[in-house]
Design a protein around this motif. Sequence first.
Motif, PDB file in Angstrom:
ATOM      1  N   SER A 127      72.376 -26.330 -43.504  1.00 22.03           N
ATOM      2  CA  SER A 127      73.169 -24.710 -43.221  1.00 22.03           C
ATOM      3  C   SER A 127      74.351 -24.574 -43.185  1.00 22.03           C
ATOM      4  CB  SER A 127      73.377 -24.587 -41.532  1.00 22.03           C
ATOM      5  OG  SER A 127      74.063 -25.217 -41.058  1.00 22.03           O
ATOM      6  N   SER A 128      74.387 -23.361 -44.184  1.00 22.45           N
ATOM      7  CA  SER A 128      76.023 -23.170 -44.261  1.00 22.45           C
ATOM      8  C   SER A 128      76.770 -24.299 -43.729  1.00 22.45           C
ATOM      9  CB  SER A 128      76.365 -21.217 -44.462  1.00 22.45           C
ATOM     10  OG  SER A 128      75.243 -21.308 -45.467  1.00 22.45           O
ATOM     11  N   ASN A 129      77.317 -23.641 -42.359  1.00 22.09           N
ATOM     12  CA  ASN A 129      77.880 -24.121 -41.374  1.00 22.09           C
ATOM     13  C   ASN A 129      78.307 -25.913 -41.176  1.00 22.09           C
ATOM     14  OD1 ASN A 129      79.930 -24.930 -39.095  1.00 22.09           O
ATOM     15  ND2 ASN A 129      78.722 -25.589 -38.418  1.00 22.09           N
ATOM     16  N   GLN A 130      76.759 -26.363 -41.915  1.00 21.43           N
ATOM     17  CA  GLN A 130      76.580 -28.203 -41.776  1.00 21.43           C
ATOM     18  C   GLN A 130      77.546 -28.910 -43.170  1.00 21.43           C
ATOM     19  OE1 GLN A 130      72.395 -28.508 -41.257  1.00 21.43           O
ATOM     20  NE2 GLN A 130      72.384 -29.384 -40.321  1.00 21.43           N
ATOM     21  N   ASN A 154      79.940 -32.709 -36.263  1.00 25.59           N
ATOM     22  CA  ASN A 154      80.453 -32.113 -36.434  1.00 25.59           C
ATOM     23  C   ASN A 154      82.072 -32.643 -35.165  1.00 25.59           C
ATOM     24  OD1 ASN A 154      79.290 -28.942 -35.651  1.00 25.59           O
ATOM     25  ND2 ASN A 154      77.687 -29.731 -34.312  1.00 25.59           N
ATOM     26  N   VAL A 174      80.017 -27.441 -44.690  1.00 28.16           N
ATOM     27  CA  VAL A 174      81.121 -26.491 -44.608  1.00 28.16           C
ATOM     28  C   VAL A 174      81.861 -28.255 -43.520  1.00 28.16           C
ATOM     29  CG1 VAL A 174      83.321 -25.367 -42.885  1.00 28.16           C
ATOM     30  CG2 VAL A 174      81.395 -23.925 -44.440  1.00 28.16           C
ATOM     31  N   LEU A 175      81.224 -28.303 -42.320  1.00 26.64           N
ATOM     32  CA  LEU A 175      81.607 -29.862 -41.814  1.00 26.64           C
ATOM     33  C   LEU A 175      81.733 -30.988 -43.308  1.00 26.64           C
ATOM     34  CD1 LEU A 175      79.749 -29.041 -38.330  1.00 26.64           C
ATOM     35  CD2 LEU A 175      81.593 -29.112 -39.279  1.00 26.64           C
ATOM     36  N   ARG A 219      77.867 -21.389 -51.244  1.00 31.08           N
ATOM     37  CA  ARG A 219      77.763 -22.936 -50.354  1.00 31.08           C
ATOM     38  C   ARG A 219      76.206 -22.662 -49.621  1.00 31.08           C
ATOM     39  NH1 ARG A 219      82.443 -22.358 -46.852  1.00 31.08           N
ATOM     40  NH2 ARG A 219      83.277 -23.628 -48.147  1.00 31.08           N
TER      41      ARG A 219
END
Length: 282
Positions: A158-161, A188, A163-164, A148
Amino acid sequence: MNIIVNEELKAYIDPLTPEEYTSLERSILAEGCRDALVLWGEVLVDGHNRYAICQAHGLPFQTIQNTLFKSMEDVHLWMIDQHLGRRSVSDFQRGVLALRKREIIAERRARTQAPAPATADADDTSSPPWDDTGSAPELATVPPLASRDDIAKAARLSSNQVVLIEKIRNQATPEVVAALKSGAISLNAAAAVASLPAQEQVAAAVGGADELKQAAKRVREAKRPPRAVSADATDQSEGTAHDAIPGDDVPALKKRIAQLEKENDALRKQVLNLLEKSSRSA
């Protein structure tokens, strides 16, 4: 010059908004088509909007052949890399493109590791359209997007983005995706709404931006764990209850109840007396 517009390639990248198309048209009318259209043989690979504008206004344009393409996968990878580097592409679009790139590379590597067929398929159309020998040079080895973090780096996210975006891509209805692309909701919020059943997603999207935001809020609140009560607060509440109603003094409690009932009777009698006096006075 014969130029072929492949509809699949034209739709592979999200189209310009009407405002972006109008801005590009004004620029070309004022300054001409400065960037050359990229072709794969006669197939238009890059510059669909510029080509349409030039055709509509009878404007000249330049073309260039990309001789590195050997298959449609090569074309897709090149298109993805071109758009990943453009500032006008949104975070969501960059994430989707990077995920597509990962899938293409993974499928290609899976094929190279599979046993080669005994004979070549006579109907194979992977060769460039201008060269029946398939002798175009090999593309440079494309590094895999194994993690990722690799995808996030390729998409400048970002990695979180990532994922989303992956969740939205896999679970969101077209209506929610359209709302995200239009800017009606954030990344989000779209990911939160994507966790709802499809019918609820569509209903929220039909309700507009406010309803989508409320749906996202409900999803977040439903996932939020209940607030823990501290041990001190529990002890204090238990102590207060114990002081108010001493469970170990039942006789005293009964006595207090009887006293209250007696006081209530006295009050009722006083009210009745007052009512009788007022009626006689009337």
